[in-house]
Design a protein around this motif. Structure first.
Motif, PDB file in Angstrom:
ATOM      1  N   LEU A  17       0.815  -1.206   0.000  1.00  0.00           N
ATOM      2  CA  LEU A  17       0.000   0.000   0.000  1.00  0.00           C
ATOM      3  C   LEU A  17       0.853   1.261   0.000  1.00  0.00           C
ATOM      4  O   LEU A  17       0.398   2.324  -0.422  1.00  0.00           O
ATOM      5  N   ASP A  18       2.085   1.164   0.486  1.00  0.00           N
ATOM      6  CA  ASP A  18       2.906   2.356   0.703  1.00  0.00           C
ATOM      7  C   ASP A  18       4.263   2.268   0.017  1.00  0.00           C
ATOM      8  O   ASP A  18       5.220   2.884   0.434  1.00  0.00           O
ATOM      9  N   GLY A  19       4.360   1.511  -1.052  1.00  0.00           N
ATOM     10  CA  GLY A  19       5.631   1.407  -1.758  1.00  0.00           C
ATOM     11  C   GLY A  19       5.422   0.791  -3.124  1.00  0.00           C
ATOM     12  O   GLY A  19       4.295   0.562  -3.557  1.00  0.00           O
ATOM     13  N   THR A  20       6.527   0.518  -3.800  1.00  0.00           N
ATOM     14  CA  THR A  20       6.479  -0.050  -5.136  1.00  0.00           C
ATOM     15  C   THR A  20       7.034  -1.464  -5.117  1.00  0.00           C
ATOM     16  O   THR A  20       8.158  -1.682  -4.671  1.00  0.00           O
ATOM     17  N   SER A  21       6.230  -2.417  -5.574  1.00  0.00           N
ATOM     18  CA  SER A  21       6.656  -3.809  -5.669  1.00  0.00           C
ATOM     19  C   SER A  21       7.064  -4.097  -7.111  1.00  0.00           C
ATOM     20  O   SER A  21       6.275  -3.911  -8.035  1.00  0.00           O
ATOM     21  N   VAL A  22       8.298  -4.544  -7.303  1.00  0.00           N
ATOM     22  CA  VAL A  22       8.820  -4.845  -8.633  1.00  0.00           C
ATOM     23  C   VAL A  22       8.678  -6.343  -8.884  1.00  0.00           C
ATOM     24  O   VAL A  22       9.192  -7.159  -8.113  1.00  0.00           O
ATOM     25  N   VAL A  23       7.959  -6.693  -9.948  1.00  0.00           N
ATOM     26  CA  VAL A  23       7.693  -8.092 -10.280  1.00  0.00           C
ATOM     27  C   VAL A  23       8.391  -8.417 -11.597  1.00  0.00           C
ATOM     28  O   VAL A  23       8.059  -7.853 -12.639  1.00  0.00           O
ATOM     29  N   MET A  24       9.358  -9.313 -11.545  1.00  0.00           N
ATOM     30  CA  MET A  24      10.080  -9.751 -12.738  1.00  0.00           C
ATOM     31  C   MET A  24       9.443 -11.058 -13.225  1.00  0.00           C
ATOM     32  O   MET A  24       9.233 -11.989 -12.439  1.00  0.00           O
ATOM     33  N   ILE A  25       9.110 -11.121 -14.524  1.00  0.00           N
ATOM     34  CA  ILE A  25       8.386 -12.268 -15.063  1.00  0.00           C
ATOM     35  C   ILE A  25       9.206 -12.921 -16.177  1.00  0.00           C
ATOM     36  O   ILE A  25       9.622 -12.257 -17.118  1.00  0.00           O
ATOM     37  N   ALA A  26       9.423 -14.240 -16.027  1.00  0.00           N
ATOM     38  CA  ALA A  26      10.243 -14.984 -16.983  1.00  0.00           C
ATOM     39  C   ALA A  26       9.480 -16.210 -17.463  1.00  0.00           C
ATOM     40  O   ALA A  26       8.393 -16.532 -16.977  1.00  0.00           O
ATOM     41  N   GLY A  27      10.074 -16.923 -18.423  1.00  0.00           N
ATOM     42  CA  GLY A  27       9.470 -18.141 -18.950  1.00  0.00           C
ATOM     43  C   GLY A  27      10.017 -18.470 -20.321  1.00  0.00           C
ATOM     44  O   GLY A  27      10.736 -17.683 -20.925  1.00  0.00           O
ATOM     45  N   VAL A  28       9.670 -19.644 -20.802  1.00  0.00           N
ATOM     46  CA  VAL A  28      10.138 -20.065 -22.122  1.00  0.00           C
ATOM     47  C   VAL A  28       9.264 -19.426 -23.197  1.00  0.00           C
ATOM     48  O   VAL A  28       8.209 -18.850 -22.916  1.00  0.00           O
ATOM     49  N   ASN A  29       9.711 -19.539 -24.435  1.00  0.00           N
ATOM     50  CA  ASN A  29       8.948 -18.978 -25.549  1.00  0.00           C
ATOM     51  C   ASN A  29       7.572 -19.627 -25.648  1.00  0.00           C
ATOM     52  O   ASN A  29       7.455 -20.856 -25.590  1.00  0.00           O
ATOM     53  N   GLY A  30       6.551 -18.803 -25.809  1.00  0.00           N
ATOM     54  CA  GLY A  30       5.198 -19.308 -26.007  1.00  0.00           C
ATOM     55  C   GLY A  30       4.458 -19.709 -24.756  1.00  0.00           C
ATOM     56  O   GLY A  30       3.341 -20.222 -24.845  1.00  0.00           O
ATOM     57  N   ALA A  31       5.037 -19.476 -23.581  1.00  0.00           N
ATOM     58  CA  ALA A  31       4.356 -19.866 -22.339  1.00  0.00           C
ATOM     59  C   ALA A  31       3.189 -18.953 -22.005  1.00  0.00           C
ATOM     60  O   ALA A  31       2.290 -19.326 -21.249  1.00  0.00           O
ATOM     61  N   GLY A  32       3.208 -17.723 -22.552  1.00  0.00           N
ATOM     62  CA  GLY A  32       2.118 -16.789 -22.284  1.00  0.00           C
ATOM     63  C   GLY A  32       2.468 -15.691 -21.304  1.00  0.00           C
ATOM     64  O   GLY A  32       1.595 -15.195 -20.580  1.00  0.00           O
ATOM     65  N   LYS A  33       3.738 -15.278 -21.278  1.00  0.00           N
ATOM     66  CA  LYS A  33       4.171 -14.243 -20.335  1.00  0.00           C
ATOM     67  C   LYS A  33       3.449 -12.918 -20.563  1.00  0.00           C
ATOM     68  O   LYS A  33       2.869 -12.336 -19.642  1.00  0.00           O
ATOM     69  N   THR A  34       3.519 -12.403 -21.785  1.00  0.00           N
ATOM     70  CA  THR A  34       2.986 -11.077 -22.069  1.00  0.00           C
ATOM     71  C   THR A  34       1.477 -11.027 -21.859  1.00  0.00           C
ATOM     72  O   THR A  34       0.948 -10.064 -21.286  1.00  0.00           O
ATOM     73  N   THR A  35       0.782 -12.063 -22.291  1.00  0.00           N
ATOM     74  CA  THR A  35      -0.661 -12.114 -22.085  1.00  0.00           C
ATOM     75  C   THR A  35      -0.996 -12.171 -20.599  1.00  0.00           C
ATOM     76  O   THR A  35      -1.935 -11.504 -20.138  1.00  0.00           O
ATOM     77  N   SER A  36      -0.233 -12.945 -19.836  1.00  0.00           N
ATOM     78  CA  SER A  36      -0.469 -13.025 -18.395  1.00  0.00           C
ATOM     79  C   SER A  36      -0.230 -11.683 -17.729  1.00  0.00           C
ATOM     80  O   SER A  36      -0.955 -11.302 -16.790  1.00  0.00           O
ATOM     81  N   ILE A  37       0.781 -10.935 -18.190  1.00  0.00           N
ATOM     82  CA  ILE A  37       1.048  -9.611 -17.629  1.00  0.00           C
ATOM     83  C   ILE A  37      -0.148  -8.703 -17.858  1.00  0.00           C
ATOM     84  O   ILE A  37      -0.569  -7.958 -16.964  1.00  0.00           O
ATOM     85  N   GLY A  38      -0.715  -8.734 -19.067  1.00  0.00           N
ATOM     86  CA  GLY A  38      -1.881  -7.906 -19.353  1.00  0.00           C
ATOM     87  C   GLY A  38      -3.063  -8.253 -18.464  1.00  0.00           C
ATOM     88  O   GLY A  38      -3.764  -7.360 -17.966  1.00  0.00           O
ATOM     89  N   LYS A  39      -3.298  -9.538 -18.249  1.00  0.00           N
ATOM     90  CA  LYS A  39      -4.404  -9.954 -17.389  1.00  0.00           C
ATOM     91  C   LYS A  39      -4.163  -9.553 -15.939  1.00  0.00           C
ATOM     92  O   LYS A  39      -5.080  -9.108 -15.242  1.00  0.00           O
ATOM     93  N   LEU A  40      -2.912  -9.712 -15.478  1.00  0.00           N
ATOM     94  CA  LEU A  40      -2.600  -9.337 -14.100  1.00  0.00           C
ATOM     95  C   LEU A  40      -2.743  -7.832 -13.887  1.00  0.00           C
ATOM     96  O   LEU A  40      -3.188  -7.390 -12.827  1.00  0.00           O
ATOM     97  N   ALA A  41      -2.355  -7.051 -14.889  1.00  0.00           N
ATOM     98  CA  ALA A  41      -2.523  -5.599 -14.788  1.00  0.00           C
ATOM     99  C   ALA A  41      -3.990  -5.247 -14.574  1.00  0.00           C
ATOM    100  O   ALA A  41      -4.330  -4.369 -13.776  1.00  0.00           O
ATOM    101  N   HIS A  42      -4.864  -5.932 -15.283  1.00  0.00           N
ATOM    102  CA  HIS A  42      -6.301  -5.697 -15.125  1.00  0.00           C
ATOM    103  C   HIS A  42      -6.748  -6.043 -13.704  1.00  0.00           C
ATOM    104  O   HIS A  42      -7.477  -5.273 -13.059  1.00  0.00           O
ATOM    105  N   HIS A  43      -6.313  -7.200 -13.189  1.00  0.00           N
ATOM    106  CA  HIS A  43      -6.721  -7.630 -11.853  1.00  0.00           C
ATOM    107  C   HIS A  43      -6.151  -6.715 -10.771  1.00  0.00           C
ATOM    108  O   HIS A  43      -6.837  -6.404  -9.788  1.00  0.00           O
TER     109      HIS A  43
END
Length: 427
Positions: free
Chosen positions: A220-246
């Motif tokens: 609530l009072d700071g910035t949390s940095v989330v690093m996201i990794a994975g193999v090609n085609g696992a769905g990283k970018t799409t998951s980031i978009g969905k998490l941003a919405h949530h």
């Protein structure tokens, strides 16, 4: 889905503890000082006090960002005279939030993005989510569920269960553990009905998966940095978009970093997700992904964003030179914030079976994973791999599973529940 916490509270508790230690030191030093005066020998007493404001100010006093551009210093490897980076193109800050536009300088001409309306989807009912989860895991659910129809509770049933669990990628360790507990429970409770054996197995599997169930914490009072990794085609970018919405739906402010500078259209894909969610995106056309990550962390701290999610390029665990680059990105993020990254997530494709174990072990050794995101359980996924992870199969560490995905919709990515997963997996 998420739980919020306050970092300032923890800092105040640490400060109170320091002040208590200082006071205790004063009490212990007073007798020693009086004895020293009797013997006419000077006594020097020094106590370090921490100002009450210092911790708070260090946590929130951040200079505003005027221009976001790649920074050469943190990316260069440590040496006596670090060599400058090659000239990089200017980092693009794609602003879609009205408030961010009002507080930031004019956007770069070639990076103008027209704001799009927020894509709002009605959250599905719990029954709808469970139906899709069961459908996604129907391959395993039907094969195991059919074993309990019109059969006797005998050794033949346990042998068929063993084969079905192994075929579902549950692994040897998890299969042996579950069946040993099931045999004991059936014997102690004198269960003779196959349907009751199935319910007992569901309870045991839910208990087995429970260590993987964990809430994702948002500050609530700071910035949390989330690093996201994975193999090609696992769905990283799409998951980031969905998490941003949530995250936004939960009331958190979000900033995205397009650190995948290698894959074609990866930057454009993340920018599009930013437009859909009205989230700012730190992007760069080519160049060094570590520089993008560094600038994104600084921008997130200056804007006081709750979450900064850093996308990275997909890579196989066997590509050692790319794994080394991934380690470099983590080091550079840590230079921008000594406590970052606060979360290191691995996105894995639920259809890859036991290969998931290999991926988790390799990325965990390189980055020290804090959580998993399991995607594409709506395909041909067998689902038993999570039981293998919970059992520590092949020496893998039982890393928490934050989310599982069963489709392309925003709400098809949901928090992992051990009981729900066990019910869906066993049909």
């Amino acid at each position: 889905m998420f739980r919020f916490f306050k970092r300032k509270k923890a800092k105040e508790e640490n400060q109170a503890s320091q002040e208590a230690e200082v006071a205790q030191a004063h009490e212990q030093e007073e007798p020693a000082a009086s004895e020293a005066i009797v013997s006419d020998k000077p006594v020097t007493t020094s106590t370090a006090t921490v100002p009450a404001e210092s911790v708070e100010e260090s946590a929130v006093a951040i200079a505003p960002v005027e221009t976001v551009a790649p920074t050469a210093t943190p990316v260069a490897e440590a040496s006596a005279t670090p060599a400058p980076l090659e000239p990089q193109p200017e980092v693009i800050v794609t602003e879609v939030e009205a408030e961010a536009e009002a507080s930031s300088p004019a956007p770069v001409a070639d990076a103008e993005v027209a704001p799009s309306p927020v894509v709002t989807e009605v959250a599905p009912a719990k029954s709808s989510w469970m139906q899709r989860l069961r459908q996604g895991l129907s391959r395993t659910g039907s094969s195991i569920g059919s074993l309990f129809v019109g059969v006797k509770v005998d050794e033949a049933l346990f042998e068929e269960l063993e084969m079905a669990l192994l075929m579902a990628d549950a692994g040897i360790e998890a299969t042996e553990s579950l069946l040993a507990k099931l045999r004991t429970k059936v014997k102690q409770q004198r269960i003779e009905d196959a349907a009751e054996v199935k319910e007992a197995l569901k309870a045991l599997l839910s208990e087995h998966l429970k260590p993987l169930e964990k809430d994702f914490m948002l500050p609530l009072d700071g910035t949390s940095v989330v690093m996201i990794a994975g193999v090609n085609g696992a769905g990283k970018t799409t998951s980031i978009g969905k998490l941003a919405h949530h995250f936004q739906a939960a009331g958190a402010s979000v900033l995205l970093a397009a650190g995948d500078t290698f894959r074609a259209a990866a930057r454009e894909q993340l920018v599009e997700w930013g437009k859909r969610n009205q989230v700012a995106v730190i992007a760069q056309d080519g160049g060094d992904p570590a520089a993008v990550a560094f600038d994104a962390v600084n921008a997130g701290k200056a804007r006081k964003a709750n979450v900064v999610m850093v996308d990275t390029a997909g890579r196989l665990p066997t590509q050692l030179h790319l794994m080394e680059e991934l380690k470099k990105i983590k080091r550079v993020i840590n230079k921008a914030d000594s406590e970052a990254p606060h979360e290191v997530l691995l996105v894995v494709d639920g259809n890859t079976g036991q290969n998931v174990i290999t991926q988790i072990k390799a990325f965990d050794a390189a980055l020290g994973l804090t959580g998993l995101v399991v995607t594409k359980l709506d395909g041909t996924a067998k689902g038993g791999t999570l039981a293998a992870v919970a059992a520590g199969s092949q020496g893998v560490r039982p890393i928490p599973v934050y989310w599982i995905g069963v489709g392309e919709s925003l709400h098809d990515l949901q928090p992992f529940s051990a009981a729900e997963f066990a019910n869906a997996l066993l049909g």
